[in-house]
Write a protein that holds these residues in place. Structure first.
Motif, mmCIF file in Angstrom:
data_model
loop_
_atom_site.group_PDB
_atom_site.id
_atom_site.type_symbol
_atom_site.label_atom_id
_atom_site.label_comp_id
_atom_site.label_asym_id
_atom_site.label_seq_id
_atom_site.Cartn_x
_atom_site.Cartn_y
_atom_site.Cartn_z
ATOM 1 N N LYS A 123 0.864 -1.193 0.000
ATOM 2 C CA LYS A 123 0.000 0.000 0.000
ATOM 3 C C LYS A 123 0.891 1.231 0.000
ATOM 4 C CE LYS A 123 -3.474 2.956 0.856
ATOM 5 N NZ LYS A 123 -4.086 3.424 2.065
ATOM 6 N N GLY A 157 -3.467 5.198 -1.990
ATOM 7 C CA GLY A 157 -4.521 5.972 -1.347
ATOM 8 C C GLY A 157 -4.879 7.225 -2.149
ATOM 9 N N GLY A 158 -5.756 8.036 -1.567
ATOM 10 C CA GLY A 158 -6.324 9.161 -2.293
ATOM 11 C C GLY A 158 -5.634 10.498 -2.060
ATOM 12 N N GLY A 159 -5.068 10.675 -0.869
ATOM 13 C CA GLY A 159 -4.377 11.923 -0.547
ATOM 14 C C GLY A 159 -5.189 13.146 -0.935
ATOM 15 N N GLY A 170 -8.262 12.465 -3.714
ATOM 16 C CA GLY A 170 -9.557 11.857 -3.409
ATOM 17 C C GLY A 170 -10.294 12.463 -2.227
ATOM 18 N N ALA A 198 -14.236 14.200 -1.819
ATOM 19 C CA ALA A 198 -15.145 13.253 -1.154
ATOM 20 C C ALA A 198 -15.771 13.913 0.073
ATOM 21 C CB ALA A 198 -14.375 11.999 -0.757
ATOM 22 N N MET A 236 -9.280 10.281 -8.696
ATOM 23 C CA MET A 236 -8.495 9.099 -8.340
ATOM 24 C C MET A 236 -7.855 8.479 -9.592
ATOM 25 S SD MET A 236 -8.245 8.923 -5.159
ATOM 26 C CE MET A 236 -7.239 7.449 -5.247
ATOM 27 N N GLY A 257 -7.867 3.371 -3.457
ATOM 28 C CA GLY A 257 -9.091 3.751 -2.772
ATOM 29 C C GLY A 257 -9.950 4.497 -3.780
ATOM 30 N N ASP A 258 -11.268 4.307 -3.719
ATOM 31 C CA ASP A 258 -12.091 4.828 -4.820
ATOM 32 C C ASP A 258 -13.487 5.199 -4.311
ATOM 33 O OD1 ASP A 258 -12.737 5.498 -7.437
ATOM 34 O OD2 ASP A 258 -12.731 3.437 -8.204
ATOM 35 N N ALA A 259 -14.184 5.975 -5.112
ATOM 36 C CA ALA A 259 -15.616 6.214 -4.905
ATOM 37 C C ALA A 259 -16.316 5.042 -5.595
ATOM 38 C CB ALA A 259 -16.008 7.541 -5.544
ATOM 39 N N ILE A 282 -17.283 5.736 -0.089
ATOM 40 C CA ILE A 282 -15.832 5.712 -0.325
ATOM 41 C C ILE A 282 -15.273 4.393 0.192
ATOM 42 C CG2 ILE A 282 -13.599 6.749 0.302
ATOM 43 C CD1 ILE A 282 -15.209 8.489 -1.631
ATOM 44 N N LEU A 283 -14.559 3.719 -0.678
ATOM 45 C CA LEU A 283 -13.853 2.494 -0.285
ATOM 46 C C LEU A 283 -12.405 2.876 -0.032
ATOM 47 C CD1 LEU A 283 -13.562 -0.656 -0.094
ATOM 48 C CD2 LEU A 283 -13.046 -0.596 -2.544
ATOM 49 N N VAL A 320 -11.084 11.226 4.900
ATOM 50 C CA VAL A 320 -12.440 10.748 5.168
ATOM 51 C C VAL A 320 -12.469 9.288 5.602
ATOM 52 C CG1 VAL A 320 -13.560 12.424 3.636
ATOM 53 C CG2 VAL A 320 -12.932 10.175 2.722
ATOM 54 N N THR A 321 -11.357 8.578 5.474
ATOM 55 C CA THR A 321 -11.368 7.168 5.843
ATOM 56 C C THR A 321 -10.620 6.875 7.142
ATOM 57 O OG1 THR A 321 -9.639 6.814 4.192
ATOM 58 C CG2 THR A 321 -11.877 6.231 3.557
HETATM 59 O O1 IP8 Z 1 -6.673 7.190 1.002
HETATM 60 C C1 IP8 Z 1 -9.631 6.815 -0.069
HETATM 61 O O2 IP8 Z 1 -8.578 5.878 0.024
HETATM 62 P P1 IP8 Z 1 -7.500 5.966 1.207
HETATM 63 C C2 IP8 Z 1 -9.841 7.227 -1.515
HETATM 64 O O3 IP8 Z 1 -6.725 4.702 1.113
HETATM 65 C C3 IP8 Z 1 -10.777 8.365 -1.707
HETATM 66 O O4 IP8 Z 1 -8.276 6.046 2.501
HETATM 67 C C4 IP8 Z 1 -11.498 8.406 -2.975
HETATM 68 C C5 IP8 Z 1 -10.976 9.336 -0.855
#
Ligand code: IP8
Length: 268
Positions: free
Chosen positions: A10, A50-52, A55, A59, A84, A140-142, A152-153, A217-218
Motif C-alpha cells: 500500500k 490511497g487518495g491523498g 480523493g 469526497a 483518483m 481507494g475509490d468512490a 468511499i472504499l 475521510v477514511t
Molecule cells: O486514502 C480513499 O482511500 P484511502 C480514496 O486509502 C478516496 O483512505 C477516494 C478518498
C-alpha cells in the motif's frame, strides 16, 4: 495462478501527494518509488494506493462516504472517482516508464459495497493478471453501494481484502510516518514507536494510536489498522514503513530490516 504468494504494497496518499494542498502530487516521490519497485523486482506484487489530496477533499466536500442523499452529490461522486484515476495515472506513468508491467484495475468497476463494506468483488481479472506476471494496481475509490447508493472504499479495506483473497505472504504499508506510535508523531515529539506488536497487543493499543491531523475521510492511521485486522487475523503479517524516506520501500520489499512497525505474531 503462479505458486508464490503475493505481496500487497500500500502506498499512502500522504506519501504520493501533499495532503495540505489540493491536487498536489509529489511527482519526485512517485518516480523514486517506481525506481525502488523496479529495483526490488518482487514477483507477485499487488499495489494499492490511497487518495491523498486528490480523493479526500472532494469526497469530503460532497459527503460521498455517507451515501447518496441528494442528486447534487452525483457530480461529486464522479469528480472524486475521476480525480483518483488522475492520481492513478501519474503512478502508472512512472511504473510503466520504469519498465514495470503494471496494469491499473479500477475498483469501482469490480467492487460493490454494502454499507461501506465490500459486498461483491469480481477478482478474476486480478487473478489472471497475477498469473501472467503483471502487476495489478488498485486504489481507494468512490464506489457504488447497494444500500447507500455510493460511498468511499478506502485503499486499506481493499488491501486487507486482496491479501485475504489471494493468500498474501505479507502486507507492506508505506506511510508518511515511521510506523505505529503511541501518539501522533507529527504533533507529539515524545511519541514512542512500536517496533513489533502481536495481534493481541495491537488490539489492546488501538485506542492510543494517533489519529490523522489532515483531511482524511477514511480515518487516518487508526482507520488503517482497523481495516487490516481481517488480514492479520488470517495470519498475514503487516510491516509499516516510512515511504517518504528513500530506500525504505525497496528494503521492505526485499525483506530487509527497516525502521518501522511489524504487526503479526512472527518476530522478525
Ligand atoms: O486514502 C480513499 O482511500 P484511502 C480514496 O486509502 C478516496 O483512505 C477516494 C478518498
Amino acid at each position: 495462478m503462479s505458486k508464490a504468494r503475493p505481496t500487497v504494497l500500500k502506498i499512502g496518499g500522504s506519501v504520493i501527494t501533499d495532503k495540505s494542498v489540493e491536487l498536489k502530487a509529489r511527482t519526485d516521490t512517485i518516480d523514486r518509488l517506481a525506481t525502488e519497485i523496479e529495483k526490488a523486482n518482487v514477483h507477485n506484487l499487488i499495489i494499492v494506493h490511497g487518495g491523498g489530496s486528490f480523493g479526500h477533499p472532494r469526497a469530503q466536500q460532497y459527503g460521498i462516504k455517507g451515501g447518496l442523499k441528494d442528486d447534487s452529490q452525483k457530480i461529486g461522486f464522479a469528480e472524486t472517482h475521476h480525480l483518483m484515476t488522475v492520481l492513478n495515472g501519474l503512478l502508472m506513468d512512472a511504473l510503466i516508464w520504469h519498465a514495470i508491467p503494471a496494469v491499473s484495475v479500477t475498483p469501482s468497476s469490480v467492487i460493490v459495497t454494502k454499507n461501506g463494506r465490500i459486498q461483491s468483488f469480481d477478482h478474476a481479472s486480478i487473478g489472471k493478471l497475477l498469473d501472467m506476471s503483471f502487476l495489478p494496481v488498485l486504489y481507494g475509490d468512490a464506489v457504488l453501494d447497494s444500500e447507500l447508493g455510493f460511498t468511499i472504499l478506502s485503499g486499506d479495506q481493499l488491501v486487507a481484502m486482496l491479501a485475504t483473497q489471494f493468500g498474501a505472504e505479507r502486507i507492506i504499508m508505506g506511510t508518511d510516518v515511521d510506523g505505529l506510535h503511541d501518539a501522533d508523531p507529527k504533533t507529539e515529539k515524545t511519541a514512542k514507536l512500536f517496533e513489533h506488536l502481536t495481534l493481541n497487543e495491537l488490539k489492546g493499543s488501538q485506542s492510543r494510536l494517533g489519529k490523522s491531523t489532515v483531511c482524511d475521510v477514511t480515518g487516518g492511521m487508526f482507520g488503517k489498522i482497523v481495516e487490516l485486522l481481517p488480514a492479520l487475523e488470517k495470519g498475514v503479517p503487516v510491516t509499516i514503513v516510512n515511504a517518504t524516506k528513500p530506500n525504505n520501500v525497496y528494503m521492505a520489499l526485499k525483506g530487509e530490516r527497516v525502521k518501522g512497525t511489524v504487526v503479526g505474531d512472527e518476530r522478525c
